[in-house]
Design a protein around this motif. Sequence first.
Motif, PDB file in Angstrom:
ATOM      1  N   GLN A 155       0.846  -1.194   0.000  1.00 17.90           N
ATOM      2  CA  GLN A 155       0.000   0.000   0.000  1.00 17.90           C
ATOM      3  C   GLN A 155       0.884   1.248   0.000  1.00 17.90           C
ATOM      4  N   LEU A 156       1.943   1.190   0.812  1.00 21.55           N
ATOM      5  CA  LEU A 156       2.856   2.329   0.883  1.00 21.55           C
ATOM      6  C   LEU A 156       3.509   2.568  -0.483  1.00 21.55           C
ATOM      7  N   LEU A 157       3.984   1.496  -1.108  1.00 19.61           N
ATOM      8  CA  LEU A 157       4.619   1.637  -2.418  1.00 19.61           C
ATOM      9  C   LEU A 157       3.631   2.195  -3.446  1.00 19.61           C
ATOM     10  N   ALA A 158       2.379   1.712  -3.390  1.00 22.35           N
ATOM     11  CA  ALA A 158       1.383   2.185  -4.346  1.00 22.35           C
ATOM     12  C   ALA A 158       1.160   3.687  -4.170  1.00 22.35           C
ATOM     13  N   ARG A 159       1.119   4.114  -2.897  1.00 20.32           N
ATOM     14  CA  ARG A 159       0.925   5.558  -2.668  1.00 20.32           C
ATOM     15  C   ARG A 159       2.100   6.347  -3.190  1.00 20.32           C
ATOM     16  N   ILE A 160       3.302   5.836  -2.934  1.00 22.08           N
ATOM     17  CA  ILE A 160       4.480   6.533  -3.423  1.00 22.08           C
ATOM     18  C   ILE A 160       4.440   6.577  -4.953  1.00 22.08           C
ATOM     19  N   ALA A 161       4.020   5.459  -5.562  1.00 24.27           N
ATOM     20  CA  ALA A 161       3.954   5.421  -7.024  1.00 24.27           C
ATOM     21  C   ALA A 161       3.012   6.494  -7.562  1.00 24.27           C
ATOM     22  N   MET A 162       1.922   6.711  -6.857  1.00 26.19           N
ATOM     23  CA  MET A 162       0.948   7.683  -7.351  1.00 26.19           C
ATOM     24  C   MET A 162       1.393   9.114  -7.111  1.00 26.19           C
ATOM     25  N   GLN A 163       2.117   9.326  -6.031  1.00 26.12           N
ATOM     26  CA  GLN A 163       2.355  10.710  -5.621  1.00 26.12           C
ATOM     27  C   GLN A 163       3.769  11.212  -5.854  1.00 26.12           C
ATOM     28  N   ALA A 164       4.728  10.314  -6.013  1.00 30.66           N
ATOM     29  CA  ALA A 164       6.114  10.767  -6.061  1.00 30.66           C
ATOM     30  C   ALA A 164       6.337  11.680  -7.255  1.00 30.66           C
ATOM     31  N   GLU A 165       7.178  12.690  -7.005  1.00 30.04           N
ATOM     32  CA  GLU A 165       7.442  13.710  -8.008  1.00 30.04           C
ATOM     33  C   GLU A 165       8.528  13.191  -8.955  1.00 30.04           C
ATOM     34  N   VAL A 166       8.148  12.240  -9.821  1.00 25.73           N
ATOM     35  CA  VAL A 166       9.104  11.699 -10.786  1.00 25.73           C
ATOM     36  C   VAL A 166       8.410  11.610 -12.144  1.00 25.73           C
ATOM     37  N   ASP A 167       9.188  11.345 -13.181  1.00 23.32           N
ATOM     38  CA  ASP A 167       8.599  11.286 -14.514  1.00 23.32           C
ATOM     39  C   ASP A 167       7.909   9.961 -14.764  1.00 23.32           C
ATOM     40  N   MET A 168       8.478   8.894 -14.250  1.00 23.91           N
ATOM     41  CA  MET A 168       7.855   7.600 -14.481  1.00 23.91           C
ATOM     42  C   MET A 168       8.220   6.587 -13.407  1.00 23.91           C
ATOM     43  N   ILE A 169       7.385   5.558 -13.339  1.00 24.05           N
ATOM     44  CA  ILE A 169       7.528   4.524 -12.309  1.00 24.05           C
ATOM     45  C   ILE A 169       7.708   3.184 -12.999  1.00 24.05           C
ATOM     46  N   ILE A 170       8.661   2.401 -12.507  1.00 27.38           N
ATOM     47  CA  ILE A 170       8.737   1.013 -12.951  1.00 27.38           C
ATOM     48  C   ILE A 170       8.507   0.148 -11.730  1.00 27.38           C
ATOM     49  N   LEU A 171       7.488  -0.684 -11.803  1.00 28.72           N
ATOM     50  CA  LEU A 171       7.181  -1.515 -10.661  1.00 28.72           C
ATOM     51  C   LEU A 171       7.585  -2.948 -10.952  1.00 28.72           C
ATOM     52  N   GLY A 172       8.516  -3.465 -10.170  1.00 27.00           N
ATOM     53  CA  GLY A 172       8.953  -4.846 -10.330  1.00 27.00           C
ATOM     54  C   GLY A 172       8.371  -5.673  -9.202  1.00 27.00           C
ATOM     55  N   GLY A 173       7.477  -6.590  -9.545  1.00 26.38           N
ATOM     56  CA  GLY A 173       6.885  -7.451  -8.528  1.00 26.38           C
ATOM     57  C   GLY A 173       7.576  -8.795  -8.532  1.00 26.38           C
ATOM     58  N   ILE A 174       8.053  -9.225  -7.384  1.00 25.42           N
ATOM     59  CA  ILE A 174       8.775 -10.499  -7.298  1.00 25.42           C
ATOM     60  C   ILE A 174       8.031 -11.372  -6.303  1.00 25.42           C
ATOM     61  N   GLY A 175       7.497 -12.460  -6.782  1.00 27.63           N
ATOM     62  CA  GLY A 175       6.749 -13.355  -5.894  1.00 27.63           C
ATOM     63  C   GLY A 175       5.553 -12.663  -5.273  1.00 27.63           C
ATOM     64  N   LEU A 176       4.947 -11.748  -6.052  1.00 26.95           N
ATOM     65  CA  LEU A 176       3.816 -10.965  -5.557  1.00 26.95           C
ATOM     66  C   LEU A 176       2.582 -11.863  -5.450  1.00 26.95           C
ATOM     67  N   LYS A 177       1.828 -11.712  -4.362  1.00 30.27           N
ATOM     68  CA  LYS A 177       0.554 -12.436  -4.284  1.00 30.27           C
ATOM     69  C   LYS A 177      -0.346 -11.923  -5.396  1.00 30.27           C
ATOM     70  N   TYR A 178      -1.188 -12.776  -5.957  1.00 30.48           N
ATOM     71  CA  TYR A 178      -1.998 -12.345  -7.094  1.00 30.48           C
ATOM     72  C   TYR A 178      -2.897 -11.174  -6.712  1.00 30.48           C
ATOM     73  N   ASP A 179      -3.448 -11.211  -5.481  1.00 32.16           N
ATOM     74  CA  ASP A 179      -4.311 -10.114  -5.015  1.00 32.16           C
ATOM     75  C   ASP A 179      -3.525  -8.814  -4.979  1.00 32.16           C
ATOM     76  N   ASP A 180      -2.270  -8.925  -4.538  1.00 27.18           N
ATOM     77  CA  ASP A 180      -1.466  -7.714  -4.440  1.00 27.18           C
ATOM     78  C   ASP A 180      -1.198  -7.134  -5.825  1.00 27.18           C
ATOM     79  N   TYR A 181      -1.001  -8.032  -6.787  1.00 23.50           N
ATOM     80  CA  TYR A 181      -0.800  -7.577  -8.155  1.00 23.50           C
ATOM     81  C   TYR A 181      -2.035  -6.836  -8.646  1.00 23.50           C
ATOM     82  N   LEU A 182      -3.205  -7.421  -8.385  1.00 25.62           N
ATOM     83  CA  LEU A 182      -4.448  -6.773  -8.810  1.00 25.62           C
ATOM     84  C   LEU A 182      -4.630  -5.444  -8.082  1.00 25.62           C
TER      85      LEU A 182
END
Lengths: 435, 593
Positions: A155-182
């Motif tokens: 949840q914290l990462l998702a918030r940072i992804a939405m709000q961080a002052e950057v040009d783009m986000i690359i999200l690498g999920g490793i062994g992510l639970k399927y729900d978390d991916y969704l």
Amino acid sequence: MRKVYSKIQAISGNVITVTASGVRYGELAVVSSRHGESLAEVIRLSEEQVALQVFTGGRGISTGDEVRFLGHPMQISFSDNLLGRIFDGSGRPRDNGPALEENMIEIGGPSVNPSKRIIPRNMIRTNIPMIDLFNTLVESQKLPIFSVSGEPYNQLLARIAMQAEVDMIILGGIGLKYDDYLFFRDALEEGGAMSRTIFFVHTASDPIVESLLVPDVSLAVAERFALKGKKVLVLLTDMTNFADSMKEIAITMEQVPSNRGYPGDLYSQLAARYEKAVDFEGAGSITTLAATTMPGDDVTHPVPDNTGYITEGQYYLRGGRIEPFGSLSRLKQLVNDKTRPDHRALMDGMIKLYAAYKESLEKKSMGFRMADWDNKLLKYGEMFEEQMMDLSVNITLEEALERGWEILADCFEASETGLRTELLKQYWPRQEETA
Amino acid sequence: MTKGKVIGVNGNMISVRVDGEVALNEVGYVALGDKKLKSEVIRIQGDRAEMQVFEMTGGIGINEEVEFSGELLAVSVGPGLLGKVYDGLQNPLPELAERLGFFLDRGVYLEALESEQKWKFTPKVAVGDSVRQGDTVGTVPEGIFDHRVMVPFNFLGEYTVDWVADEGEYTVHEKVATVTDAKGGKHDLTMVFEWPVKRPIKVYSERLRPEEQMVTKVRLIDTFIPVALGGTYCIPGPFGAGKTVLQQITSRNAEVDIVIVAACGERAGEVVETLREFPELTDPRTGRTLMERTVIICNTSSMPVAAREASVYTAVTIAEYYRQMGLNVLLLADSTSRWAQAMREMSGRLEEIPGEEAFPAYLESVIAAFYERAGRVRLHDGNIGSVTIGGTVSPAGGNFEEPVTQATLKVVGAFHGLSRERSDARKYPAIDPLDSWSKYEGSVDYDATEYARDIVFRGNEVDQMMKVVGEEGTSLEDYVLYLKGEFVDSVYMQQNAFDEIDRSVSVERQRHIFAILMKILVTKFSVESKEEARHYFNELRQKFLDYNGTEWMSDDFKSLENELEQQISERASGADEHGEKLLKSLTTEHSNA
């Protein structure tokens, strides 16, 4: 035309061995079996014996299956078309979109020349006070988020992804639970951040070997965008899964384990990924945030321990909040003198008082008598936790500084804060008191 | 030359079938397209040699050509090393950046010393003179030093000077002398020669005891746990305890001629600070920039692991080379654990039987051999030079019981253990004053420092006890002891690295203020209550900290000292007898000095 080999000599876990010639170390091959095709990577050469790591795993592969070498190492397509898309660890689409095959680039490239690096100088705003105000994230920094399983690090990462002052986000999920991916996918779509995001997702149900590719693929793409002048934020979750996959492969390969079964090169492997964080002078940058779960809340476990030696500080996530103690952004000193003159002083002052609150809290729980000062601290601590530390708090740095002063003024006399007089004169909300 | 063919690839190790003679640690080059990748032989079995490749091995195939050089892994030594930034194999990194841009591509090796630069050569021998290895043929000025152009260290026996160049300007590759050996063979000498990194340079008449102190200007180190010129010390500590900061402070302030910084497998960001700041900072001893006395060997964590293993040897060889000029050299290795891990990785690939935590069984002897390359020596010409080695250790989980820390502790002369508790409490430098030790002699009399350390120790015990029984259950006497212990810690052992004055404290000043500190420690104070005692010590502490922040022997310094003395005598009522004796010998030593 490359030769096809149809005699697999050994299959052990995810590693197969074939007899072949003219093969190069690190080369890719396609293994075709009854269950479909899979990519595989050469991980050991010994005379004619070629050991390959099969991305979709060794299950169901028969000794009679075909192995076709491709003559190039692992590659990924790189273009602006990647934006808004979702891929798996091998770069295949997960989102029903078209497969991308133009402009293929190699992954896991050489490291940056240290003499070309520059001293970091820009803050990245996230609108999370515990980060912006207390442990500022700096462009080109690499930071893990240490937490126990079950903490809301995604949840914290998702918030940072939405709000961080950057040009783009690359999200690498490793062994992510399927729900978390969704969750990530839906959260970013709702938040409108999807168009500046690229997903490389390996879920817990995907073959283990693919998880090893996720950081390299993510960082290779990030590097290209950074060289084109983009400020890229790479979010990896969870790096402990990455280390565990390495452990699994190492044991299959009969490597001598070093510490709790992890391979001896765990440090080098992690460092090679984290050190990709960089600020290219005259171009863009890569900043990395990586969730690292601590098995058993033990920071001396090999994964968080080795990570701590590599990264520039860490965020501890405990009880759904970023802990002020233990959390440290080692680069914050480079930027927090340029934000507002009261930033550093307020940061130190509030943390010292919060530490005092913890002591009072302890005294209270042991049944000691509470002095006036203790009661003030208790009030302060509660306000601090509610209005600053809570992860739902979503305000700019300037608003956070103002709120900090308000909280202090609600709880203490100006002289009790231990802050310098000149600052109090300028910022104390109730000026009649300082006079 | 011997050639070979690749018959196996496993990580950064390749197996090669060779067609001739090959030596252990010999350098070979693997062909990969139009590139040649540098590698080193690490095991030989029949016609099969195992080699570690100093680059990433992706793309190497079976039957690839390998050329052997006939040379061991070596560094070029000569004028122009100072101020350079090298990778672990002595590739100059800024020059590589000029050529390749942001990334370190494989297979590009540049000359370590600038071949165009001219040096002003002054001959020191005449035709007919007899010379041997390490003797000075002439000198060239390098920064503030006279760099000696020496007879290469691998020239065994006596040689006669046949010809020597006139005073004038030459490049490093121009001939500056010709010598004849006993059999009449002629040898040309230039300013530069090669020396294999894994062989210690032993061209001196004797090794001396490390008796002279190496001043770091960190009070806690110089006074309590000193380091000697030619000695060794280690700094183990968990992550975030300030190992690298302490190394950086030392590299700036240490009173030595030359500092070699070996950044071995650590973050690149930290090297960048040194890289960008040193050219701007002035060395107070010479007035030149700090960079002019520094060589940086930088093999950060993401660079190939085999070169990391080589980097500490490259660094120590350059240190030994400058020692041959009668200079005091300090080598700072950060971190030796990463070096040990590089050995572990190779050992694993060689499928050797693992020792503890999978480190190779020879870990201890390799670490011991490395630290033994430190030392203070008398050269053939009677001059004395030294190499001091300070290595950080990054123990897994911050636990000092692990093999690298333990193997290091066996061979070093001083141990500066960093503690997480101290760094969490923002007490810097975070060296644990009670656990750390040193076998060297420091700037202040040992008995006196032990007296002070004992007070810190006992004060700490009182503190522990107070946590159980509370302040009420502690006697006033014990409480004062506790305050004294805290006082030593906060005004003397801790030091503010960001304060212009406090960041570097001369030995002279250390002796001076230690005497005042001792006076406070031995004095019995007349206080009525704990409240009063605490208040009194708080005031003393504030004053002492202000005093630490004043310039040495300035008016402020003197007046604060007076105020301190006054404050002490106001409350003094007698003194501890043993302590007073120590104090007296301290102050008489002073006036004699």
